[in-house]
Write a protein that holds these residues in place. Structure first.
Motif, PDB file in Angstrom:
ATOM      1  N   CYS A 184      45.178  85.862  77.676  1.00  0.00           N
ATOM      2  CA  CYS A 184      45.592  86.997  76.850  1.00  0.00           C
ATOM      3  C   CYS A 184      46.929  87.573  77.278  1.00  0.00           C
ATOM      4  CB  CYS A 184      44.521  88.087  76.908  1.00  0.00           C
ATOM      5  SG  CYS A 184      44.197  88.635  78.587  1.00  0.00           S
ATOM      6  N   HIS A 194      47.434  89.127  80.297  1.00  0.00           N
ATOM      7  CA  HIS A 194      47.279  90.035  81.430  1.00  0.00           C
ATOM      8  C   HIS A 194      47.277  89.258  82.737  1.00  0.00           C
ATOM      9  CE1 HIS A 194      45.775  92.890  78.285  1.00  0.00           C
ATOM     10  NE2 HIS A 194      46.686  93.594  78.934  1.00  0.00           N
ATOM     11  N   TYR A 210      41.352  94.388  80.709  1.00  0.00           N
ATOM     12  CA  TYR A 210      42.351  95.193  79.995  1.00  0.00           C
ATOM     13  C   TYR A 210      42.359  94.970  78.488  1.00  0.00           C
ATOM     14  CZ  TYR A 210      43.618  96.476  84.585  1.00  0.00           C
ATOM     15  OH  TYR A 210      43.534  96.988  85.852  1.00  0.00           O
ATOM     16  N   CYS A 211      41.590  94.007  78.017  1.00  0.00           N
ATOM     17  CA  CYS A 211      41.500  93.802  76.573  1.00  0.00           C
ATOM     18  C   CYS A 211      40.192  93.054  76.295  1.00  0.00           C
ATOM     19  CB  CYS A 211      42.716  93.020  76.057  1.00  0.00           C
ATOM     20  SG  CYS A 211      42.740  91.298  76.543  1.00  0.00           S
ATOM     21  N   CYS A 248      38.433  89.983  79.940  1.00  0.00           N
ATOM     22  CA  CYS A 248      39.602  90.587  80.591  1.00  0.00           C
ATOM     23  C   CYS A 248      39.356  92.090  80.747  1.00  0.00           C
ATOM     24  CB  CYS A 248      40.842  90.332  79.746  1.00  0.00           C
ATOM     25  SG  CYS A 248      42.267  91.302  80.274  1.00  0.00           S
TER      26      CYS A 248
HETATM   27 ZN   LIG Z   1      43.716  90.761  78.604  1.00  0.00          ZN
END
Ligand SMILES: [Zn+2]
Lengths: 383, 420
Positions: A344, A346, A368-369, A366
């Protein structure tokens, strides 16, 4: 910074000091007057029977009565109070002891002196550098001195629009400069050509172009053609499409570029490392002092730390290295624990990824997403 | 640094707790860089205590000395009058003479006071010049101001190291005489020069001059000077004088420093050529160097200076903040002071800095890779800044060559990395 408050405090001290001085003068005058008055009596009374004894004891009593000490005492007390207040003010607004952030470690002064001598030479302060070598009995840095001497000679000449010393150096370093892809030679001739075009005749300019620019034309053909086209606009360069080339800041820019190249070929940084380190110190000291206070309160050993316990934020001009800190574990990346790119986009440290994927046995989300990732999809990054 | 997550990923889920705190902190740090430059300036001005304190101590010293002179002179004139008045058989002429001499003594005092008040005025002006200089620092002249600060710090270092000629030269060529303490150190120079010639006179005079304050700080400097003078008498085998000296000058310290007194008294039984380690060390020339060091410490303390040179304090702080394990690698950037051998040596005993956030520097441009200049990843995992790669692609028809691995790829093959 409340300089005005501090200034007011200082002004009060000065005012009281002046007052105290005039009071002292007054006391001296007063005592002097009394004695002179008594002397006048000695002279005016011719009579044999004049009473020397009573004049003298009158004088003595008068002087003792006026009490010069008590006259001075009041004003001095006020002055001292204001001095004390001012000292308190300084302590309040400033950090009274910045050496709290100092570690008592071996800080070899020979090394420091060597750095200073190099710094002075680099700044063109040759006399001061020599003086320090002499006074501190430092080993001479003859080679470094002569290099920086040459550099300053070139820079001084360029300031007077004399390109000869610069040209001599550029020609001597032609091969090395070519390796770094530098075209200082062409730029130097361009400056000189534009100078002749503006101050000299068209014929001079053309001759210069033939002898000096033409051999370099192949380096940058479009640049060369542009310069030759300038010949058409000689009297009105300012209103020509090439007006930009007459900008006098080109000399300063060139000087900077040459200095950068000069230092780089010497294996020296462009900025004085002493300037950089001290500037970093002034940015870092406030944080380090706060830290030293906290550590003293906690009785932690300031001297024995391997790592500072808190980050000391410095401006971006002090960032010389890429440092990756894993946003999940807060660990600094290392060879064993490198940064990895998730599909992704990150980036996490390898150890954090291993944890999230339960030792690479399953895909993970992930942090963060919402994207899912498998360990095999993650790539190591090199900053 | 803070880089927004890709928009295509929809609503980002809440990051872990600690990360959230860090994100807040980093967002705050990134906000309004101009304002933070000003805060930074204010913070660094707070380090300038000594800059204002030293000239003020000097001024204060003159004020106090003048007070003492006036008080002493005026009271001795008054008691002079008393003596004349009280003596029974003073002739008229003698009385006139004595009174006249007291009058001229007062005139002399007045002249001296006027002279001294000029000195005080100059010292007050110097204090003002420093206030003006602090006030003059703003965002426009910051780099000039910082250069001057470096020069001040260097002059301070050279004065403390007794490199007076270099200090004076640098102050004069930079026109910063009012911003450095050349005159204060002249006083120290007299004492240090004498100690280096094995003379204690000026040092003892200095102790007498500052008696009250030295006593308050429990200074042992005078005691050490006395011990050394005693040792010199023993060295010269002048035992009678040594004993007389000890009675007069060492005995008063007995109450607080009995052990040391006993130790030096024992040297009377040995010669300066003694091999006994306890006593041998007392006769070494190094003792004089220690006295110089001790004097420097006392002197700095008295004037409110840091005991260490400012340069050492600033350098240490700077090197600690800059020190990372990467500084000691071969490919360390030349612009990093820690790429230089001498700086590495100084930084050796210092701790490494700590980082809470990623700070990525482009290998090619040496610029910070942040939101404005985000990092791009090559297929082999090497990362460079967008600016650098865009420029490279422009120059080479969209082709990218990795400067470290030699890999060639298309600009379109690059992917963005999101660093938080
Ligand atoms: Zn991510």
């Amino acid at each position: 910074m409340e300089v005005s408050t501090i200034r007011d405090g200082f002004d009060r001290v000065v005012k009281k000091q002046k007052l105290s001085n005039s009071k002292s003068q007054e006391v001296i005058d007063h005592v002097g007057c009394e004695i002179r008055d008594a002397l006048a009596k000695f002279h005016s009374v011719e009579d044999q029977a004049f009473n020397q004894k009573s004049i003298l004891s009158d004088l003595k009593n008068k002087l003792n009565a006026c009490g010069p000490h008590s006259m001075l005492e009041g004003v001095q007390k006020e002055l001292n109070a204001n001095i004390g207040k001012y000292m308190k003010l300084l302590e309040k607004y400033f950090n009274p002891d910045i050496s709290k952030a100092y570690r008592n470690v071996d800080f070899d002064f020979h090394t420091v002196n060597k750095i200073l001598v190099g710094h002075f030479y680099r700044q063109g302060l040759f006399e001061i550098g020599d003086c320090l070598v002499n006074e501190a009995r430092n080993p001479e840095a003859t080679e470094l001195r002569s290099h920086f001497w040459e550099m300053h000679h070139i820079v001084e000449a360029l300031r007077a629009k004399d390109i000869d010393p610069a040209l001599k150096w550029v020609l001597a370093k032609r091969e090395k400069l070519a390796v770094c892809g530098s075209n200082l030679e062409l730029k130097l001739h361009r400056l000189q050509f534009m100078e002749i075009l503006q101050r000299g005749t068209r014929v001079d300019a053309l001759n210069y172009a033939r002898t000096c620019l033409a051999p370099l034309a192949s380096q940058k053909l479009d640049e060369f053609q542009k310069l030759m086209a300038c010949l058409l606009w000689q009297d009105r360069l300012d209103s020509s499409p090439y007006a930009e080339l007459t900008d006098p800041t080109h000399w300063a820019k060139f000087t900077k570029e040459l200095t950068q190249q000069f230092c780089s070929l010497l294996g020296q940084p462009y900025e004085s490392p002493l300037t950089v380190a001290v500037a970093a110190g002034s940015e870092g000291l406030p944080t380090l002092l706060k830290l030293a206070n906290v550590m003293a309160a906690k009785k932690t050993e300031w001297q024995a730390m391997k790592h500072l316990p808190v980050p000391v934020e410095l401006g971006k001009e002090f960032q010389f290295h890429s440092i990756f800190v894993c946003p999940v574990s807060r660990d600094q990346a290392s060879e064993e624990n490198p940064p990895m790119l998730l599909p992704c986009g990150h980036v996490l440290c390898k150890q954090s990824i291993m944890k999230l994927s339960k030792s690479s046995t399953r895909t993970f989300k992930c942090p963060y997403c919402p994207a899912e990732a498998a360990v095999t999809q993650c790539r190591q990054l090199y900053f | 640094m803070e880089i927004d997550p890709p928009a295509s990923n929809g609503n980002p889920s809440a990051p872990a707790g600690s990360a959230a705190v860090a994100a807040v902190a980093s967002a705050a740090a990134a906000a309004a860089p101009a304002a933070s430059k000003m805060t930074q300036l204010t913070e660094s001005l707070k380090l300038e205590h000594q800059f204002l304190r030293v000239p003020f101590e000097h001024y204060k010293k003159s004020i106090r000395a003048n007070h003492r002179v006036v008080e002493k002179e005026v009271s001795s004139v008054i008691s002079g009058v008393g003596e004349v008045a009280d003596s029974a058989d003073v002739s008229r002429d003698e009385a006139v003479d004595r009174l006249s001499s007291l009058v001229s003594r007062l005139q002399g005092l007045k002249r001296k006071l006027e002279e001294e008040s000029r000195t005080e005025h100059l010292q007050a002006q110097r204090c003002r010049a420093r206030l003006d200089h602090l006030e003059s620092a703003d965002s426009e002249n910051l780099s000039d101001w910082n250069n001057t600060r470096l020069k001040r710090i260097l002059v301070d270092y050279m004065l403390r190291m007794s490199y007076y000629d270099t200090a004076v030269k640098l102050a004069e060529t930079s026109n910063i005489q009012d911003l450095v303490d050349l005159d204060v150190f002249q006083e120290a120079k007299r004492v240090i020069d004498a100690l280096q010639n094995k003379e204690v006179g000026p040092a003892l005079a200095w102790c007498a001059e500052n008696k009250a304050r030295l006593k308050k700080s429990k200074s042992v400097f005078e005691f050490q000077l006395r011990l050394q003078e005693f040792i010199e008498l023993v060295r010269a085998e002048n035992y009678t004088r040594a004993i007389a000296y000890a009675r007069k000058y060492l005995a008063p310290w007995g109450a607080t420093h009995m052990k040391e007194v006993q130790r030096v008294m024992a040297t009377l039984a040995f010669k300066s050529s003694t091999e006994c380690a306890t006593y041998k060390v007392l006769f070494e020339p190094k003792q004089w160097e220690l006295l110089v060091d001790l004097f420097k410490q006392e002197f700095c303390r008295l004037y409110g200076m840091t005991v260490e040179p400012l340069l050492n304090i600033y350098l240490q702080a700077g090197l600690s903040a800059l020190k990372t394990p990467y500084c000691y690698e071969d490919d360390c950037s030349k612009e990093d002071p820690l790429s230089q051998e001498s700086f590495r040596k100084l930084a050796m005993p210092l701790p490494y800095s700590k980082q809470h956030h990623s700070k990525l520097v482009c290998y090619i441009t040496k610029e910070l890779m942040d939101t404005e200049n985000p990092p791009l990843v090559l297929p082999n995992g090497y990362v460079y800044s967008t600016k650098a790669l865009e420029e490279m692609a422009k120059q080479n028809d969209g082709k990218i060559t990795c400067p470290r691995s030699g890999l060639v790829c298309n600009y379109t093959d690059l992917v963005k990395a999101y660093i938080s």
